[in-house]
Design a protein around this motif. Structure first.
Motif, PDB file in Angstrom:
ATOM      1  N   LYS A   1       4.806  12.989  -3.621  1.00 24.81           N
ATOM      2  CA  LYS A   1       4.458  11.546  -4.104  1.00 24.81           C
ATOM      3  C   LYS A   1       3.265  10.781  -3.379  1.00 24.81           C
ATOM      4  O   LYS A   1       3.263  11.308  -2.147  1.00 24.81           O
ATOM      5  CB  LYS A   1       5.898  10.687  -3.983  1.00 24.81           C
ATOM      6  N   SER A   2       2.684  10.102  -4.072  1.00 25.70           N
ATOM      7  CA  SER A   2       1.529   9.576  -3.349  1.00 25.70           C
ATOM      8  C   SER A   2       1.988   8.128  -2.663  1.00 25.70           C
ATOM      9  O   SER A   2       1.168   7.587  -1.912  1.00 25.70           O
ATOM     10  CB  SER A   2       0.491   9.149  -4.218  1.00 25.70           C
TER      11      SER A   2
ATOM     12  N   GLU B   1      10.618   7.641   5.567  1.00 24.11           N
ATOM     13  CA  GLU B   1      10.160   7.565   4.115  1.00 24.11           C
ATOM     14  C   GLU B   1       8.974   8.135   3.841  1.00 24.11           C
ATOM     15  O   GLU B   1       8.453   8.669   2.863  1.00 24.11           O
ATOM     16  CB  GLU B   1      10.182   6.071   3.798  1.00 24.11           C
ATOM     17  N   ARG B   2       7.809   8.114   4.907  1.00 21.38           N
ATOM     18  CA  ARG B   2       6.444   8.588   4.630  1.00 21.38           C
ATOM     19  C   ARG B   2       6.457  10.028   4.472  1.00 21.38           C
ATOM     20  O   ARG B   2       5.662  10.620   3.676  1.00 21.38           O
ATOM     21  CB  ARG B   2       5.760   8.368   5.871  1.00 21.38           C
ATOM     22  N   LEU B   3       7.214  10.645   5.117  1.00 23.30           N
ATOM     23  CA  LEU B   3       7.269  12.221   5.491  1.00 23.30           C
ATOM     24  C   LEU B   3       8.251  12.389   4.100  1.00 23.30           C
ATOM     25  O   LEU B   3       7.658  13.582   3.193  1.00 23.30           O
ATOM     26  CB  LEU B   3       8.084  12.828   6.520  1.00 23.30           C
TER      27      LEU B   3
ATOM     28  N   ASP C   1       0.812  -1.273  -0.073  1.00 24.61           N
ATOM     29  CA  ASP C   1      -0.017  -0.092  -0.043  1.00 24.61           C
ATOM     30  C   ASP C   1       0.882   1.310  -0.153  1.00 24.61           C
ATOM     31  O   ASP C   1       1.961   0.962  -0.169  1.00 24.61           O
ATOM     32  CB  ASP C   1      -0.999  -0.006   1.260  1.00 24.61           C
ATOM     33  N   ALA C   2       0.370   2.389   0.209  1.00 27.09           N
ATOM     34  CA  ALA C   2       1.052   3.537  -0.076  1.00 27.09           C
ATOM     35  C   ALA C   2       2.009   4.065   1.103  1.00 27.09           C
ATOM     36  O   ALA C   2       2.976   4.787   0.750  1.00 27.09           O
ATOM     37  CB  ALA C   2       0.127   4.736  -0.428  1.00 27.09           C
TER      38      ALA C   2
ATOM     39  N   CYS D   1       9.456   7.699  -3.138  1.00 24.92           N
ATOM     40  CA  CYS D   1      10.316   8.620  -2.767  1.00 24.92           C
ATOM     41  C   CYS D   1      11.717   8.461  -3.017  1.00 24.92           C
ATOM     42  O   CYS D   1      12.092   7.401  -3.522  1.00 24.92           O
ATOM     43  CB  CYS D   1      10.080   8.833  -1.100  1.00 24.92           C
ATOM     44  N   ASP D   2      12.718   9.307  -2.765  1.00 29.96           N
ATOM     45  CA  ASP D   2      14.035   9.090  -3.194  1.00 29.96           C
ATOM     46  C   ASP D   2      14.802   7.965  -2.814  1.00 29.96           C
ATOM     47  O   ASP D   2      15.551   7.567  -3.676  1.00 29.96           O
ATOM     48  CB  ASP D   2      14.925  10.374  -3.278  1.00 29.96           C
ATOM     49  N   VAL D   3      14.122   7.357  -1.634  1.00 30.99           N
ATOM     50  CA  VAL D   3      14.955   6.041  -1.400  1.00 30.99           C
ATOM     51  C   VAL D   3      14.943   5.030  -2.295  1.00 30.99           C
ATOM     52  O   VAL D   3      15.939   4.280  -2.419  1.00 30.99           O
ATOM     53  CB  VAL D   3      14.515   5.685   0.256  1.00 30.99           C
ATOM     54  N   PHE D   4      13.776   5.084  -2.929  1.00 34.85           N
ATOM     55  CA  PHE D   4      13.544   3.977  -3.965  1.00 34.85           C
ATOM     56  C   PHE D   4      14.057   4.298  -5.438  1.00 34.85           C
ATOM     57  O   PHE D   4      13.773   3.464  -6.278  1.00 34.85           O
ATOM     58  CB  PHE D   4      12.365   3.455  -3.923  1.00 34.85           C
TER      59      PHE D   4
END
Ligand code: SER
Length: 388
Positions: free
Chosen positions: A232-233, A223-225, A77-78, A238-241
């Motif tokens: 990004k949804s 990562e959520r923040l 999920d997101a 996010c940049d980590v991925f």
């Protein structure tokens, strides 16, 4: 703002306010701790929340990697990841929750550039044991942030016994429309930062006693923040991925849910192995084994020639670097491939076992348990083997 900048801004903000940084490192809890992995930033601090003086003082800040297998089914999920980083702050019997919330609001809006109009808070409404958290409610009212009152969602505890307390959660609006409704009614409100007024201890009989000191324990998932700040949804965007999204879809044309599972589980397995855990059938070692088997089951469903050995080495080194781990990427890769070979052999045996007359009918729960416990065959794998 990328993840590293968020971490830096957060730590610096609290250092400027008298907090000392503690090394939030390994996923492995201290010796004698019954849990398999660290599940939150506060976990290693439990003795200090209960009153033991911390060598670095009463104001602490850290970046802690955490692992939660309870969320495994929600991965994809997101907002859920198996391994994630949590930023945390603690007042060990020092300042009160209201100051913590005020700082939290200012850091989010002034330090990290969040539009205050996109924030919502929730606050403990009170129950038959503990009164409502009016102090937190007042802070949000003064700051002009809308508040929703809840009971269960605003009480935080690490387990059935131990330190616990009312919390106030900060949500950020992730929708494409102007914010509407409230966090419990609209999932586009995403929880980013939890401030726990950790001042009770729950005993075996369920009763609450005051802790020797009034603490504040806060945790914010990086990562959520990052995803929200980067517009990004989902956490997977996010940049980590970035390196994962750049390489894996070309290698394996999977649907989005399967890609997310692969990113999350391989990355988590790398971090767990990077912390020195070795795959095994029980305990800690079962976690990387289970994660990798879920990945391989997904990959081999369409194409059994796929191999974890196809993944670029960059993914291993990027992940280990990000988590500041010293493990050698080629050792981690070797362990992954060892697991892959082992699982391949297991599947071969599985196909032979499933060919027995006893299993050529509808399988019962008992059959699934037997296949899992005796032959190490997970349920989803049995199901996909029988569909072939
Ligand atoms: N203990 C709280 C949490 O894990 C804040 O650190 O969310």
């Amino acid at each position: 703002m990328n993840t590293e900048q968020i971490i830096h801004t957060f730590v610096e903000y609290f250092e400027e306010r008298g907090h000392r940084r503690i090394t939030g490192s390994t996923l492995l809890p201290p010796p004698g701790d019954p849990v398999l992995f660290t599940t939150s930033g506060m976990h290693p601090l439990t003795p200090y929340l209960e009153g033991r003086p911390h060598p670095l003082g009463r104001r602490l800040v850290n970046v802690q990697r955490c692992l939660r297998t309870t969320d495994l089914e929600e991965v994809g999920d997101a907002t859920h990841l198996t391994v994630f980083e949590m930023l945390g702050t603690w007042s060990l019997g020092d300042y009160e929750g209201s100051l913590s919330l005020d700082w939290g609001f200012k850091l989010l809006t002034e330090g990290l550039g969040v539009d205050p109009g996109l924030l919502h808070a929730t606050v403990f409404a009170g129950d038959d044991r503990t009164g409502p958290d009016t102090a937190s409610q007042q802070v949000w009212q003064d700051l002009g942030v809308p508040v929703e009152l809840t009971v269960e969602d605003n009480w935080w505890s690490n387990g059935p016994v131990g330190p616990c307390g009312p919390d106030s959660e900060i949500f950020l609006w992730s929708g494409n429309t102007p914010p509407r409704s409230t966090p419990t009614r609209d999932h586009r409100w995403v929880e980013v930062w939890n401030h726990v007024m950790m001042r009770h201890r729950r005993l075996e009989d369920g009763s609450l006693v005051p802790l020797p000191q009034r603490n504040v324990d806060t945790g914010l998932g990086v990562e959520r923040l990052a995803a929200l700040l980067q517009g990004k949804s989902s956490v997977f965007d996010c940049d980590v991925f970035d390196p994962w999204r750049r390489t894996v879809p070309d290698l394996w044309p999977l649907d989005e849910p399967s890609l997310r599972l692969v990113y999350d589980h391989v990355r988590s397995a790398v971090v767990v192995l990077g912390d020195g855990v070795r795959p095994a059938n029980t305990g800690r070692g079962y976690v990387p084994r289970r994660l990798l088997r879920r990945v391989l089951t997904t990959l081999w469903r369409d194409d059994p020639s796929r191999s974890l050995g196809d993944l670029p080495g960059e993914l291993f080194s990027h992940t280990l670097d990000h988590f500041r781990q010293d493990a050698d990427p080629s050792d981690v890769r070797r362990l992954l491939l060892g697991e892959e070979r082992r699982f391949g052999r297991l599947l071969e045996r599985g196909s032979q076992v499933l060919a027995r007359p006893r299993f050529r009918r509808t399988l019962t729960d008992e059959d699934f348990h037997y296949l899992h416990d005796t032959h190490g065959l997970p349920r989803d794998l049995v199901i996909s083997l029988r569909q072939e």
